[in-house]
Design an enzyme around this catalytic site. Structure first.
Site, PDB file in Angstrom:
ATOM      1  N   ASP A 215       9.752 -54.972 -20.485  1.00 49.80           N
ATOM      2  CA  ASP A 215      10.266 -55.855 -19.436  1.00 49.80           C
ATOM      3  C   ASP A 215      10.218 -57.306 -19.889  1.00 49.80           C
ATOM      4  O   ASP A 215      10.474 -58.213 -19.113  1.00 49.80           O
ATOM      5  CB  ASP A 215       9.401 -55.682 -18.172  1.00 49.80           C
ATOM      6  CG  ASP A 215      10.236 -55.678 -16.916  1.00 49.80           C
ATOM      7  OD1 ASP A 215      11.476 -55.614 -17.046  1.00 49.80           O
ATOM      8  OD2 ASP A 215       9.653 -55.721 -15.816  1.00 49.80           O
ATOM      9  N   ASP A 267      -0.290 -47.314 -19.052  1.00 48.87           N
ATOM     10  CA  ASP A 267      -0.262 -48.754 -19.309  1.00 48.87           C
ATOM     11  C   ASP A 267      -0.243 -48.937 -20.813  1.00 48.87           C
ATOM     12  O   ASP A 267      -0.729 -48.076 -21.556  1.00 48.87           O
ATOM     13  CB  ASP A 267      -1.512 -49.422 -18.715  1.00 48.87           C
ATOM     14  CG  ASP A 267      -1.345 -49.687 -17.227  1.00 48.87           C
ATOM     15  OD1 ASP A 267      -0.223 -49.431 -16.727  1.00 48.87           O
ATOM     16  OD2 ASP A 267      -2.311 -50.116 -16.586  1.00 48.87           O
ATOM     17  N   ASP A 269      -1.945 -50.529 -22.731  1.00 42.80           N
ATOM     18  CA  ASP A 269      -3.234 -50.555 -23.425  1.00 42.80           C
ATOM     19  C   ASP A 269      -4.019 -49.279 -23.142  1.00 42.80           C
ATOM     20  O   ASP A 269      -5.210 -49.216 -23.434  1.00 42.80           O
ATOM     21  CB  ASP A 269      -4.039 -51.778 -22.978  1.00 42.80           C
ATOM     22  CG  ASP A 269      -4.282 -51.786 -21.498  1.00 42.80           C
ATOM     23  OD1 ASP A 269      -3.412 -51.290 -20.750  1.00 42.80           O
ATOM     24  OD2 ASP A 269      -5.342 -52.269 -21.057  1.00 42.80           O
ATOM     25  N   ASP A 363       1.267 -48.379  -6.914  1.00 40.90           N
ATOM     26  CA  ASP A 363       0.781 -47.031  -7.175  1.00 40.90           C
ATOM     27  C   ASP A 363       0.289 -46.337  -5.912  1.00 40.90           C
ATOM     28  O   ASP A 363       0.740 -45.248  -5.550  1.00 40.90           O
ATOM     29  CB  ASP A 363      -0.317 -47.086  -8.245  1.00 40.90           C
ATOM     30  CG  ASP A 363      -1.203 -48.315  -8.107  1.00 40.90           C
ATOM     31  OD1 ASP A 363      -1.191 -48.922  -7.019  1.00 40.90           O
ATOM     32  OD2 ASP A 363      -1.901 -48.657  -9.079  1.00 40.90           O
TER      33      ASP A 363
END
Lengths: 856, 816
Positions: A215, A267, A269, A363
């Site tokens: 993004d 994610d 990470d 979420d």
């Protein structure tokens, strides 16, 4: 006497254990008695509850004399303690849950009793100032009691799931899975590790595709690098033209572009373990399952752990949520999506219009909508992602503030408790209400600090008639709730740490939730900074400014104690209780402030205490051991024997599933353990990209079970408070790097030693230890005058090294004298410590390696 | 306890001589009351006053609650005495006949000596620059005062400066004389003042005021101890009076049967009927109960006579019954005529059977008054008596004869609605409490720097059990110009300071609020709350009386009470009888039945009358509905449903079954055993008062009034006549024995009371529903809290776990 004791019937012989056995029997037998009632029609059940409520009224409202209440308080607390001890001896989780439920019942009664007392006798509405503080404190306590009851409900039953084996199905029948790795501005190296691990996930080829959802259109250069990386690794980069709705929008765009049945969201990470899909996709054999969530776990210390120097002894902030509350939610089909490490069914999510975009906690909001459509969620408590926690307190605050805002937004927009449009069951409503109201702890938490403070400083009494009697009502409520929560929480949340987490966030959470309630559309998604490195101590004053002011005021208010005691002796009880309350608050406040005292990170990379098989190669020899900890930059290896190696070796690490990586490593130090094993600290050197990739896979992906899956430490309230109090001392300790013990190969090489100051004279010597950077040698006889010429750190010596006694072409080396020792007792033998000058490293290193190789 | 109260009272008496006056006057069995206002020790004196009424029973043999005292403001009279119905039109239900008069008694002199009380031996001191004491007395209705004098004997400090010190006497605000305080050291001065007859009214107040200075110019210290004058206890009031003829008219009822202004005890006699039946017993007892209500704290002498000729001068004779049961009626000259055994009306027509007749008639010697309550049937007699018991009915009665055709039905008040006590609601305002005049408590203002406290009754019902958390939200105002450093507001409960607040608004305050916690264990059935304003002026002038009348404090009737109480009484407990509980619940005594032997002796009857008189004194209602039965006539329903009082000697005890009841062994009282020897130790003259739970109903009580002999019963009777004895009652058994052969009239010291607790278990009486009673049971047994909570916790657990199991089972089955 002996005869009489012998004549006791067998059932009386263990009379000491009788109460416990009797109680266990009661706990076991009681529920079956009520089962017919539980199966009876609803109105009969309601009648039953009504009768119980009626019975409870006199017990809750009775106000005996103070000493009588003191006895009641003491006995109730002792009984609670006894039950906790009873539970500690249990291995059967069902019995443990039952004891917990009994404690919940008792705690509910004592809490209601306190509540009634508090409402009836202690509201101080004399003037507007008193009334104001009194109502605020009362509201804070109401919030706390409400939260307590909701937590009790959530932990009534902890659901343990087991994965559903897919192996009996042909791989062709397995569902297609897309792996989404949304990213915005994170370091490409971080994304790379995640992508690598995603690609390494065990799943049939062709059934899994990995997508990087970038993004970061504002960072074209980074995007290019990402593109290159994708091409190199074999994954797909998905981009879009705008940044609408941040992460949620990013995923929603991708949902329309990909075609897999399921989507694993990670994610960037969150490095997945190899088994993540094998373990989770089986749950989707139930067609109603829309979501499988797994825990988030961070391999680096969060600010609390690092700045309070807990050394991993205290469970981190999210353990309570992922190890207890989500499992409790799962009992009621209310486990919710946490944004990452979750697999969602694409079609169902598209049915609800994709990931929710109205709030910043997309979420939870998405899960709410899925549940509202009647779909089910699964929470599977196996750590299968290794993530990065925010390094700095400010980043942590930013992340928490986003959650607080998002949850408050959901509460305001969806009103999960009462919204009739949501087709949720009552337990689901309660679980969502609990989750969305959790972050309102800010103002209540502050009220607990302010109440005793304003009393001490301004004489404003928030609790009328605060005295021993109030304590006798409050203590059973507080202690019994602690005892009750101890059972499910004992490995995941230590006593008083909740207070620290809440204090640290109180101002920010308070303001954000208030604003979100007023205008739920305020605020935008912010990306949490991760992967930063703190290099030196600093104090993040901005994050804890108001907390610090409060701490100063709390400390100042303690100065008022003697004045109170002298001027107003009739208020002694209230003063002492407020003072104790204040001291307790002060410790927690200071600990919370210390979280903003950023401690430096001592290592280049975060060490993971994994136990990997490791092989040390040196020359023709190999030593096998296991790692005590390992990171991307080094490892601590435990070997059964002391290896005779120089300070540089080759290391081979083997993952749980057999992934390997071969690396060059420098031995930083080594020491013998009490069991005479060798503990060798390695530093990886000269890593190539492919080595780095392999290493990352071995460390983060090739994991059968992460070490944090089960915590052995248990909570002890007193120890916990002591540990918190000691954090004040720990935080200001100076760090001392561990002393380096050199590792060199033990050799016996003849050499001749030359020195400029000796002229043509050379002395024979024996090299006893040899490494790539230095060596040690021994001279049997040397002219004392020759010794005078040698000055450590200034003198350079030349060595002629014979690899064999009859070496025809000895190798010459230049070394600097570092240290010289004469041993008169051993016939004036001289020991010398020499090091190879770094500037000649290139020229001499090969020679040294040649020598080392020649001696095997 | 008795000794303790006596010690406390004596200590207070030494400090405050006013008590001596009160006791003296009480000993005189008159309705003269004395209050005193002393500038130097107002709190002490007030404390003394507050305790006085409770303790006076020990000292003078008369129990007086201040709330029962009439209002002594000038021209004021008790509500009962206000002849508001004097001119009321005749009710269509009765007919009025012309009235006549009785001859006056002989003229006489009445002396109130200050030193008559055996416990008063000291002096009354007036202290400070200006001080005054007050003496209050009444004038009997039919006395015409011909001459009255006050003779003061006094002694004063030698330090007084004669020309600036004097002693003044004012009667009803009119100065009757003044004398300079110029006696030589130690000399006793005498001042005799005539009181003009026209000054005297029904209620009178004598003020003795002393102005005392020790300097010709300026007395610097108003609290100088040398500023004192003593009124000696041989000072006296002397009245020469001429009794007036008394008109026989019901319009002033209870006068002439009972004069609440009388200085001597009212004398009442009942004519015994030829045959004692329930009608006579019930009617007489009810009437005497009503007399007790009218008398309140005033003494009343009662006796039984067998012939109208035995009536003494000044005595009132009550003849209750039909001509058949009271044949003496035929010999009397009455306004209505008899034809055979039937009464005729003024038209000489036979009266219907249901018409009651009330007549006032002179005695044969024309000096006594006879009340006749009769009719042609026993029901008519009862109706006639009932007419006099019901205030609303009797207020419209006038003339010498009343024919009672119909009386209104007075509903029984709720069982816990006791006038003068706290309302049954737990939240009420001060205006919901009543003043002594039975009017809502108004806003009350005090003025001056040492004004007496504003006091109001805060009488808990005897079965009130207070929990903690009782609060008074006192609303008060005060004026400007007070010294904010020293002025304060203080609230006391029975003299016990509860809360105070500095009055620090220089400009005063309006409708301020003070929250006062009322201690649960201190609120008693005779409690009072005092609100004291300590108002100090901003500047104090040294040589004058301090100017303080501009300082004021007001307690507002909107002050609010929030009480937390349960309704529970542990019985048997004779201490509860001090308020009449439980026999006076409801206050019209409709839950009470008294039982006498089949042939009651005069001693039995006198105990019956004195007991009912006592119940009358401690209850207030619009009617009296108790019933009296002879033993054989006691209906089973009444026995099973009412509280019972059984009266009789041991040999003729009306309820022998009661004697067999658990917890009561009369035998054990009359016989005492040691080892194998049984001896009779109870003297024949010893009376027994014992309370037990009724053997026929566990929620009702049975009170046994018994003795071995008639003398013992007479002793028993004195327990209910003499306040000093009655207010000692406690435990569940009292043995009354006479300690000397002195005449009983000499007072309390002749008796020894022995208190025993014989019942091993107490029963809890409560009017609350059974659900609340369960709670109260738990409340009274705090140790049940632990097992209770554990049991409830286990129950909650059991049900929750069973429900949880069911939920999980359902869940699993759905999964499958």
């Amino acid at each position: 006497m002996a005869r009489s004791s012998l004549s006791l019937p067998p059932r009386f012989r263990h009379w000491r254990h009788q109460p416990a056995e009797w109680m266990m029997g009661l706990i076991d037998q009681l529920p079956p008695m009520f089962e017919p009632l539980a199966q009876s029609p609803v109105f009969i059940q309601l009648l039953l509850w009504g009768c119980l409520g009626w019975l409870a009224v006199p017990l809750l409202t009775l106000r005996p004399a103070i000493w009588q209440q003191g006895i009641v308080a003491l006995l109730v607390i002792l009984f609670g303690n006894w039950l906790v001890r009873l539970e500690e001896g249990q291995r059967d989780t069902a019995m443990s849950e039952r004891i917990h439920l009994l404690l919940v019942s008792l705690s509910t009664l004592t809490t209601l009793r306190y509540w009634y007392y508090r409402t009836s006798y202690t509201l101080s509405l004399e003037n507007w100032l008193n009334s104001c503080f009194c109502i605020l404190l009362y509201a804070a306590e109401l919030y706390a009691i409400g939260t307590l009851f909701l937590a009790y409900f959530q932990t009534l039953r902890i659901r343990e799931r087991h994965s559903i084996d897919l192996s009996h199905q042909p791989p062709e029948a397995w569902l297609n899975v897309d792996v989404y790795i949304p990213t915005y501005n994170e370091d490409v190296a971080i994304v790379r590790k995640t992508a690598l691990a995603a690609l390494a996930i065990n799943y049939p080829a062709g059934k899994k595709r990995v997508y990087i959802l970038d993004d970061g259109r504002k960072y074209p250069e980074r995007r290019q690098r990402l593109q290159a990386m994708c091409e190199e690794l074999g994954c797909t980069l998905l981009v879009r033209e705008d940044n609408l709705h941040a992460k949620a929008g990013n995923i929603n765009t991708a949902l329309e572009k990909t075609e897999g049945d399921l989507v694993l969201i990670l994610d960037c990470d969150h490095i997945p373990a190899r088994c993540i899909l094998e373990e989770t996709v089986g749950f989707f054999t139930n067609p109603k399952v829309a979501l499988v969530q797994t825990p988030h776990w961070f391999y680096n210390p969060d600010p609390f752990e690092r700045n309070l120097l807990t050394g991993g002894r205290v469970p981190v902030g999210n353990e309570l949520f992922y190890k207890v509350l989500q499992k409790g939610n799962d009992t009621w089909n209310a486990a919710f999506f946490c944004g990452s490490a979750a697999i969602i069914r694409r079609d169902y999510v598209r049915q609800i219009g994709g990931i929710a975009t109205e709030t910043v906690t997309e979420d939870c909001h998405t899960a709410l909508r899925l549940h509202s459509l009647g779909y089910e969620s699964v929470y599977y408590d196996k750590i299968m992602v290794a993530g990065l926690a925010p390094e700095k307190f400010s980043s942590y605050v930013g992340q928490q503030v986003r959650w607080a805002r998002g949850m408050a937004q959901i509460l305001r927009l969806e009103n999960p408790l009462f919204n009739r449009k949501l087709k949720l069951t009552l337990p689901q409503r309660l679980c969502y209400f609990s989750a969305t109201s959790h972050f309102f702890f800010g103002f209540p938490r502050l009220m607990y600090v302010i109440a005793p403070m304003v009393y001490m400083l301004l004489g404003i009494s928030s609790v009328r008639g605060l005295g021993v009697e109030t304590l006798f009502y409050a203590l059973p409520h507080i202690l019994l709730s602690m005892q009750t929560n101890h059972i499910p929480y004992k490995h995941v949340r230590f006593s008083f740490w909740n207070e620290i987490y809440e204090f640290a966030m109180s101002f920010q959470a308070g303001i954000v939730t208030l604003l979100a309630l007023i205008n739920p559309k305020l605020g935008s998604f912010n990306v949490t900074d991760k992967g930063l490195t703190v290099t030196e101590r600093s104090f993040d004053f901005d994050s804890v400014r108001y907390l610090l002011y409060l701490s100063i005021l709390a400390a100042a208010s303690l100065l008022a104690i003697p004045f109170w005691l002298v001027i107003s002796p009739q208020d002694t009880q209230a003063v002492l209780i407020n003072a104790l309350w204040n001291v307790f608050n002060l410790f927690l406040l200071l600990a919370a402030c210390l979280v903003a005292f950023e401690q430096p990170q001592l290592r280049d990379a975060h060490r993971l205490p994994r136990q990997l098989t490791v092989r040390l190669h040196s020359g023709n020899q190999t030593w096998t051991g296991i790692t005590r900890n390992v990171s991307e930059s080094g490892a601590l290896v435990l070997l059964e024997e002391w290896p005779n190696v120089p300070d540089e070796v080759q290391v081979e690490l083997v993952g749980d599933y057999g992934a390997r990586v071969l690396l060059d490593a420098h031995i930083v130090r080594a020491k013998a353990t009490p069991l005479l094993q060798a503990e060798v600290a390695l530093q990886f050197v000269h890593l190539t990209q492919s080595q780095q990739d392999d290493l990352a896979l071995v460390i983060y992906s090739d994991v059968k079970e992460w070490y944090s899956q089960n915590r052995q430490e248990s909570d002890n309230p007193i120890d916990s408070f002591k540990f918190i109090a000691a954090s004040l001392r720990r935080a200001f300790q100076e760090f001392r790097p561990e002393a380096k013990v050199k590792v060199r190969k033990q050799v016996s090489l003849s050499t001749f030693l030359f020195c400029e100051g000796w002229g043509e004279i050379s002395y024979p010597a024996t090299i006893t230890e040899l490494g790539l950077k230095d060596l040690r040698l021994e001279l049997e006889a040397i002219d004392p005058e020759a010794l005078d010429v040698l000055v450590p750190a200034r003198t350079s010596l030349s060595l002629l090294v014979f690899r064999q006694p009859d070496d025809a072409s000895p190798l010459s080396l230049i070394a600097e004298l570092k240290q010289i020792d004469v041993l008169p007792d051993l016939g004036h033998r001289v020991l010398m410590e020499l090091s190879f000058p770094p500037m000649l490293e290139k020229q001499q290193k090969d020679k040294i390696r040649l020598i080392l190789k020649s001696i095997g | 306890m008795q000794i303790f109260i006596a010690v406390v009272c004596n200590a207070l008496l030494v400090v405050s001589c006013c008590l001596r006056f009160c006791c003296l006057i009480m000993q005189e069995k008159s309705t003269v009351h004395l209050t005193i206002r002393m500038r130097r020790y107002p709190p002490l004196i007030l404390a003394g006053f507050s305790l006085f009424w409770g303790s006076s029973l020990l000292l003078s043999g008369r129990a007086i609650a201040q709330s029962e005292l009439p209002d002594y403001r000038q021209q004021a009279a008790p509500a009962e005495a206000i002849p508001e119905s004097r001119q009321s039109p005749t009710s269509p239900d009765k007919q009025v006949l012309p009235s006549e008069q009785v001859q006056p008694l002989a003229a006489g002199q009445y002396i109130v000596e200050f030193n008559r009380s055996p416990v008063v031996g000291g002096r009354l001191q007036l202290r400070g620059i200006y001080d005054e004491s007050r003496l209050r007395f009444t004038r009997p209705r039919h006395w015409q005062i011909q001459k009255s004098q006050i003779a003061l004997r006094f002694r004063h400090s030698p330090a007084l400066y004669a020309t600036r010190s004097n002693l003044s006497v004012l009667v009803n605000g009119v100065s009757v004389g003044s004398v300079p305080l110029n006696q030589k050291e130690g000399k006793i001065g005498t001042a005799v003042y005539s009181i003009p007859s026209h000054v005297l009214q029904d209620y009178n107040e004598v003020v003795v005021a002393a102005l005392q200075n020790n300097s010709p110019t300026c007395t610097q210290d108003p609290f100088d101890p040398s500023l004192w004058t003593e009124l000696l206890p041989d000072s006296k009031l002397v009245f020469d009076y001429q009794p007036q003829p008394i008109r026989l008219d019901f319009s002033q009822y209870p006068f002439p049967l009972f004069d609440e202004l009388s200085l001597n005890p009212n004398q009442v006699a009942y004519l015994l009927p030829s045959r004692i039946d329930e009608t006579w017993l019930t009617a007489t007892t009810r009437f005497h109960t009503a007399l007790g209500r009218l008398a309140q704290f005033r003494p009343l002498n009662t006796r039984l006579v067998s012939s109208p000729t035995q009536v003494q001068a000044g005595e009132r004779l009550m003849i209750i019954g039909t001509p058949q049961t009271q044949p003496a009626l035929k010999a009397l000259k009455l306004p209505l005529q008899l034809q055979g055994d039937r009464w005729l009306d003024e038209q000489r027509q036979k009266l219907p059977d249901d018409v009651g007749v009330l007549m006032l008639a002179p005695s044969a010697d024309q000096k006594g008054i006879i009340l006749v309550a009769t009719g042609n049937t026993p029901a008519a007699v009862s109706k006639a008596v009932q007419f006099l018991l019901q205030r609303r009915d009797r207020q419209i009665g006038s003339g010498q004869t009343i024919l009672v055709k119909q009386i209104s039905d007075v509903p029984t008040p709720p069982i816990r609605e006791w006038p003068g006590y706290l309302p049954t609601n737990n939240e009420f305002e001060l205006r919901d409490l009543k003043t002594h005049g039975d009017t809502p408590f108004p806003d009350v203002t005090t003025r001056g720097s040492d004004a007496p406290p504003i006091e109001f009754d805060f009488r808990a019902l005897p079965d009130d059990h207070f929990l903690s958390g009782n609060v008074l939200h006192l609303r008060y105002s005060y004026g400007p110009q007070l010294n904010p450093l020293t002025s304060l507001l203080e609230v006391q409960l029975d003299g016990l300071p509860l809360a105070g607040r500095k009055l620090d608004a220089v400009d005063g305050a309006r409708q301020a609020n003070l929250r006062v916690e009322l201690p649960a264990d201190k609120i008693k059935p005779n409690s009072k709350i005092q609100v004291r304003f300590q108002l100090d002026p901003r500047e104090r002038r040294s040589c004058n009386r301090p100017v303080d009348q501009h300082l004021w404090g007001t307690v507002h009737a909107s002050s609010r009470f929030e009480l937390k109480r349960e309704n529970i009484a542990r019985v048997p407990d004779l201490k509860l009888l001090q308020t009449g509980y439980p026999f006076t619940a409801p206050q019209d005594l409709s839950q009470l039945a008294l039982v006498v032997p089949d042939s009651p002796s005069p001693a039995d009857l006198l105990v019956l009358l004195t007991f009912s008189e006592r119940l009358g004194r401690v209850s207030r209602a619009e009617s009296v509905k108790l019933d009296v039965y002879r033993a054989q006539q006691l209906p089973t329903v009444v026995r099973d449903e009412r509280h019972l009082v059984a009266i009789g000697t041991a040999s003729q005890f009306p309820l022998p079954d009661g004697l067999q009841a658990e917890g009561f062994t009369l035998r054990s009282l009359f016989e005492r055993r040691r080892d194998q020897a049984t001896i009779r130790t109870l003297p024949d003259v010893e009376g027994v008062v014992k309370q037990i739970v009724s053997p026929w109903n566990r929620d009702r009580l049975l009170l046994l009034l018994t003795a071995q002999t008639a003398t013992g019963l007479q002793n028993l009777q004195d327990v209910f006549i003499q306040d000093s004895l009655f207010y000692q009652l406690r435990e569940d058994t009292v043995l009354i024995s006479q300690t000397s052969t002195q005449p009983i009239a000499e007072g309390a010291p002749n008796y020894t009371l022995e208190f025993l607790q014989q019942a091993k278990h107490h029963r809890r009486l409560s009017e609350t529903p059974w659900q609340e009673r369960t709670w109260q049971f738990l409340g009274g047994n705090w140790f049940l809290l632990i097992p209770g909570m554990l049991t409830l916790g286990l129950l909650l657990y059991g049900i929750a776990q069973a429900s949880l199991n069911r939920y999980t089972a359902l869940d699993k089955s759905q999964e499958k």
